[in-house]
Motif scaffolding. Sequence first.
Motif, PDB file in Angstrom:
ATOM      1  N   HIS A  21      26.479  12.041  -5.643  1.00  0.00           N
ATOM      2  CA  HIS A  21      25.758  12.723  -4.563  1.00  0.00           C
ATOM      3  C   HIS A  21      24.935  11.773  -3.706  1.00  0.00           C
ATOM      4  O   HIS A  21      24.483  12.162  -2.640  1.00  0.00           O
ATOM      5  N   HIS A  22      24.685  10.564  -4.191  1.00  0.00           N
ATOM      6  CA  HIS A  22      23.723   9.689  -3.522  1.00  0.00           C
ATOM      7  C   HIS A  22      24.147   9.389  -2.081  1.00  0.00           C
ATOM      8  O   HIS A  22      25.320   9.367  -1.748  1.00  0.00           O
ATOM      9  N   PRO A  28      18.871   0.596   1.325  1.00  0.00           N
ATOM     10  CA  PRO A  28      18.553  -0.605   0.546  1.00  0.00           C
ATOM     11  C   PRO A  28      18.543  -1.876   1.389  1.00  0.00           C
ATOM     12  O   PRO A  28      17.666  -2.735   1.194  1.00  0.00           O
ATOM     13  N   ALA A  29      19.450  -2.002   2.347  1.00  0.00           N
ATOM     14  CA  ALA A  29      19.460  -3.190   3.213  1.00  0.00           C
ATOM     15  C   ALA A  29      18.207  -3.213   4.092  1.00  0.00           C
ATOM     16  O   ALA A  29      17.588  -4.266   4.278  1.00  0.00           O
ATOM     17  N   TYR A  30      17.813  -2.048   4.599  1.00  0.00           N
ATOM     18  CA  TYR A  30      16.595  -1.972   5.414  1.00  0.00           C
ATOM     19  C   TYR A  30      15.376  -2.394   4.603  1.00  0.00           C
ATOM     20  O   TYR A  30      14.559  -3.199   5.056  1.00  0.00           O
ATOM     21  N   VAL A  82      18.672   5.468  -5.046  1.00  0.00           N
ATOM     22  CA  VAL A  82      19.459   6.509  -5.722  1.00  0.00           C
ATOM     23  C   VAL A  82      18.571   7.253  -6.716  1.00  0.00           C
ATOM     24  O   VAL A  82      18.631   8.483  -6.819  1.00  0.00           O
ATOM     25  N   GLY A  83      17.718   6.511  -7.432  1.00  0.00           N
ATOM     26  CA  GLY A  83      16.794   7.146  -8.370  1.00  0.00           C
ATOM     27  C   GLY A  83      15.806   8.069  -7.679  1.00  0.00           C
ATOM     28  O   GLY A  83      15.489   9.150  -8.183  1.00  0.00           O
ATOM     29  N   LEU A  84      15.326   7.662  -6.514  1.00  0.00           N
ATOM     30  CA  LEU A  84      14.397   8.500  -5.748  1.00  0.00           C
ATOM     31  C   LEU A  84      15.096   9.773  -5.268  1.00  0.00           C
ATOM     32  O   LEU A  84      14.540  10.871  -5.346  1.00  0.00           O
ATOM     33  N   GLN A  85      16.344   9.629  -4.802  1.00  0.00           N
ATOM     34  CA  GLN A  85      17.096  10.811  -4.371  1.00  0.00           C
ATOM     35  C   GLN A  85      17.346  11.749  -5.545  1.00  0.00           C
ATOM     36  O   GLN A  85      17.273  12.970  -5.406  1.00  0.00           O
ATOM     37  N   TRP A  86      17.621  11.158  -6.734  1.00  0.00           N
ATOM     38  CA  TRP A  86      17.822  11.986  -7.931  1.00  0.00           C
ATOM     39  C   TRP A  86      16.528  12.706  -8.293  1.00  0.00           C
ATOM     40  O   TRP A  86      16.522  13.897  -8.567  1.00  0.00           O
TER      41      TRP A  86
END
Length: 96
Positions: A21-22, A28-30, A82-86
């Motif tokens: 889902h991420h 991450p590049a930003y 990805v962890g923050l979105q989770w």
Amino acid sequence: MLKGYLKVRDDCPVCGEPLHHHRADDGPAYLTILIVGHLMAPVILWAFTTFRPDPMVLATVFTIGCVALSLYLLPRLKGLMVGLQWAKRMHGFGSA
Ligand SMILES: [Zn+2]
């Protein structure tokens, strides 16, 4: 969570949590550019005014330093996004 350098696995190999889902996209590049730039800009000014190195030495050291720090931070910041979105149940995380 990652396989290879930056590819996110479809599912967690430990608990089976779906990770497809991420939507990390360019985040991450930003963040990598933001952090490396804000760290290295004052350091290059300090190194120049303190040591007055040869310009080629300064350019070589800071090029290698910026690339190394970027390569170190990029997969970690992707995992963070990805962890923050989770954790925030974004983009389909937690819908099952
Ligand atoms: Zn897991």
